[in-house]
Design an enzyme around this catalytic site. Structure first.
Site, PDB file in Angstrom:
ATOM      1  N   LYS A  56       0.825  -1.209   0.000  1.00  0.00           N
ATOM      2  CA  LYS A  56       0.000   0.000   0.000  1.00  0.00           C
ATOM      3  C   LYS A  56       0.861   1.263   0.000  1.00  0.00           C
ATOM      4  CE  LYS A  56      -4.109  -1.806   2.352  1.00  0.00           C
ATOM      5  NZ  LYS A  56      -4.997  -1.642   3.510  1.00  0.00           N
TER       6      LYS A  56
ATOM      7  N   LYS B 148      -4.815 -11.055  -5.925  1.00  0.00           N
ATOM      8  CA  LYS B 148      -6.074 -11.243  -5.189  1.00  0.00           C
ATOM      9  C   LYS B 148      -7.113 -10.189  -5.593  1.00  0.00           C
ATOM     10  CE  LYS B 148      -5.389  -8.442  -1.160  1.00  0.00           C
ATOM     11  NZ  LYS B 148      -5.613  -8.088   0.182  1.00  0.00           N
TER      12      LYS B 148
ATOM     13  N   LYS C 213     -10.438  -4.424  -3.044  1.00  0.00           N
ATOM     14  CA  LYS C 213     -11.204  -3.176  -3.142  1.00  0.00           C
ATOM     15  C   LYS C 213     -10.370  -2.076  -3.762  1.00  0.00           C
ATOM     16  CE  LYS C 213     -13.282  -3.947   1.269  1.00  0.00           C
ATOM     17  NZ  LYS C 213     -13.133  -3.601   2.673  1.00  0.00           N
TER      18      LYS C 213
HETATM   19  P1  TYM Z   1     -10.349  -6.171   4.453  1.00  0.00           P
HETATM   20  O1  TYM Z   1     -11.398  -5.158   4.647  1.00  0.00           O
HETATM   21  O2  TYM Z   1      -9.277  -5.956   3.441  1.00  0.00           O
HETATM   22  O3  TYM Z   1     -10.983  -7.584   4.169  1.00  0.00           O
HETATM   23  C1  TYM Z   1     -11.991  -8.111   5.003  1.00  0.00           C
HETATM   24  C2  TYM Z   1     -11.935  -9.620   5.025  1.00  0.00           C
HETATM   25  O4  TYM Z   1     -12.037 -10.142   3.696  1.00  0.00           O
HETATM   26  C3  TYM Z   1     -10.924 -10.985   3.429  1.00  0.00           C
HETATM   27  N1  TYM Z   1     -10.553 -10.826   2.026  1.00  0.00           N
HETATM   28  C4  TYM Z   1     -10.420 -11.844   1.170  1.00  0.00           C
HETATM   29  N2  TYM Z   1     -10.600 -13.167   1.316  1.00  0.00           N
HETATM   30  C5  TYM Z   1     -10.413 -13.941   0.226  1.00  0.00           C
HETATM   31  N3  TYM Z   1     -10.052 -13.455  -0.986  1.00  0.00           N
HETATM   32  C6  TYM Z   1      -9.857 -12.138  -1.187  1.00  0.00           C
HETATM   33  N4  TYM Z   1      -9.526 -11.681  -2.393  1.00  0.00           N
HETATM   34  C7  TYM Z   1     -10.048 -11.260  -0.077  1.00  0.00           C
HETATM   35  N5  TYM Z   1      -9.953  -9.916   0.090  1.00  0.00           N
HETATM   36  C8  TYM Z   1     -10.254  -9.675   1.375  1.00  0.00           C
HETATM   37  C9  TYM Z   1      -9.824 -10.510   4.355  1.00  0.00           C
HETATM   38  O5  TYM Z   1      -8.863 -11.500   4.583  1.00  0.00           O
HETATM   39  C10 TYM Z   1     -10.608 -10.145   5.596  1.00  0.00           C
HETATM   40  O6  TYM Z   1     -10.854 -11.292   6.379  1.00  0.00           O
HETATM   41  N6  TYM Z   1      -7.298  -5.453   8.182  1.00  0.00           N
HETATM   42  C11 TYM Z   1      -8.564  -6.012   7.887  1.00  0.00           C
HETATM   43  C12 TYM Z   1      -9.723  -5.462   8.700  1.00  0.00           C
HETATM   44  C13 TYM Z   1      -9.530  -5.607  10.166  1.00  0.00           C
HETATM   45  C14 TYM Z   1      -9.606  -6.811  10.899  1.00  0.00           C
HETATM   46  C15 TYM Z   1      -9.355  -6.456  12.251  1.00  0.00           C
HETATM   47  C16 TYM Z   1      -9.872  -8.130  10.545  1.00  0.00           C
HETATM   48  C17 TYM Z   1      -9.243  -4.588  11.037  1.00  0.00           C
HETATM   49  N7  TYM Z   1      -9.129  -5.100  12.305  1.00  0.00           N
HETATM   50  C18 TYM Z   1      -9.361  -7.410  13.254  1.00  0.00           C
HETATM   51  C19 TYM Z   1      -9.866  -9.090  11.576  1.00  0.00           C
HETATM   52  C20 TYM Z   1      -9.618  -8.715  12.911  1.00  0.00           C
HETATM   53  C21 TYM Z   1      -8.860  -5.692   6.437  1.00  0.00           C
HETATM   54  O7  TYM Z   1      -8.478  -4.702   5.914  1.00  0.00           O
HETATM   55  O8  TYM Z   1      -9.668  -6.521   5.854  1.00  0.00           O
END
Ligand code: TYM
Length: 334
Positions: free
Chosen positions: A113, A199, A202
């Protein structure tokens, strides 16, 4: 006996896509039968890159509505907004003071990022995983169900907890509980529709690379029609030369609720011309009930706000005592 607890969240940037659904939310829905669930909207994480203040609150409500539309039951699970609990930021600050900088410099997501932000990369972006550790450890969960891309952040969370326990607790009396990551094989890595080695994300500038959960049927069909494929005939899983084929078959498998073996047999003699309409139809049908419920919820803001107010109260009842425990162990005035 109390049920084991899970905690997870999604960052409030943009619309949610099939990766978020198949890698995360769908597993939460399944786990909520047997677990005490804490699920939140990570809006403090959303401001680690430039954001539009006009959209932040709306994006947060959209994610809450999506959780419920996908099957999270707000009467059983705790759904809350990260920024409404100052405990998250306070514990993150405390963790900042015990986390070696080198641990953060190694984070893959930060490196990826940061490149996109150039000169403007914020301190917050580097600190992102520390806030995530606070999000998790405040709730003392047993499991954190996430997609594969969060694995390194979960390892860091465990390392921070172990370090705090080592410095301020004892083996018999650890301050923080150390959770396990739960990464299911199926759906853990949903790939981009334009490049099967990247992957689905967003932040990909190309809208064609992902299917958003709220994409209308004709958009879904068009995106699948245009998805990158290969010139081979016959479809197969797990051929490293055919990442797009593996990804699209995987999507079909999950969205049609079939086993991998059944899908491999069904599709082994198909060409793309036959498979793509099948995948489009399956995706549209799987998302239709979610979209209907989502639209209903988004037109009832009072209900959504009520869910979040209840969630805040239930979350605070767990988060506040954990923060107090950490502060006491570290010697703050009580
Ligand atoms: P974020 O918002 O990027 O993604 C949310 C969840 O979706 C999963 N994910 C995917 N799984 C499979 N294939 C993909 N292409 C894909 N893209 C996203 C992510 O693994 C995630 O489970 N940092 C985290 C948000 C967060 C969080 C936390 C998660 C903040 N605090 C505490 C768990 C516990 C994030 O940006 O996820």
């Amino acid at each position: 006996m109390a049920q084991p607890r899970i905690l997870s969240g999604i960052q409030t940037t943009g619309n949610m896509h099939l990766g978020n659904y198949l890698g995360a939310i769908r597993n939460w829905v399944e786990l909520q039968e047997s677990h005490d669930c804490f699920l939140f909207m990570a809006d403090l994480h959303a401001i680690t890159v430039p954001h539009d203040p006009k959209l932040l609150a709306e994006n947060t409500l959209k994610i809450a509505a999506t959780y419920i539309a996908c099957g999270i039951d707000p009467d059983n699970s705790t759904i809350f907004v990260q920024s409404q609990l100052p405990e998250h930021s306070e514990l993150a600050w405390i963790f900042n003071c015990i986390t070696p900088l080198g641990w953060l410099e190694r984070m893959i997501q930060f490196k990826e990022k940061a490149v996109k932000q150039g000169e403007n990369v914020s301190m917050g972006l580097m600190d992102y995983p520390v806030l995530q550790a606070a999000d998790i450890l405040l709730y003392e969960p047993d499991l954190v169900p996430v997609g594969e891309d969060q694995k390194q952040h979960l390892e860091l969370t465990r390392d921070i907890a172990a370090r705090l326990n080592f410095q301020f607790g004892s083996e018999e009396n650890p301050v923080l509980k150390i959770p396990e990551a739960l990464i299911r094989e199926a759906g853990a890595r949903v790939m981009s529709l334009t490049d099967g080695t990247k992957k689905m994300s967003k932040s990909d500038p190309s809208d064609q690379s992902r299917i958003d959960l709220i994409d209308p049927p004709e958009v879904i069909t068009k995106k699948i029609k245009r998805a990158k494929t290969d010139p081979e005939r016959g479809l197969e899983f797990d051929n490293p030369q055919r990442p797009e084929c593996n990804n699209l078959l995987g999507l079909y498998q999950l969205l049609s609720n079939q086993s991998k073996t059944a899908v491999a047999a069904e599709c082994q003699d198909m060409g793309w011309g036959q498979f793509k309409p099948l995948l489009a139809e399956t995706t549209v049908a799987a998302l239709a009930p979610i979209q209907a419920k989502y639209n209903e919820l988004m037109s009832d803001r009072t209900y959504l706000q009520q869910v979040l107010a209840n969630g805040k109260e239930k979350a605070q009842a767990v988060a506040t005592p954990t923060l107090q425990k950490v502060k006491a162990a570290m010697g703050f005035v009580q």
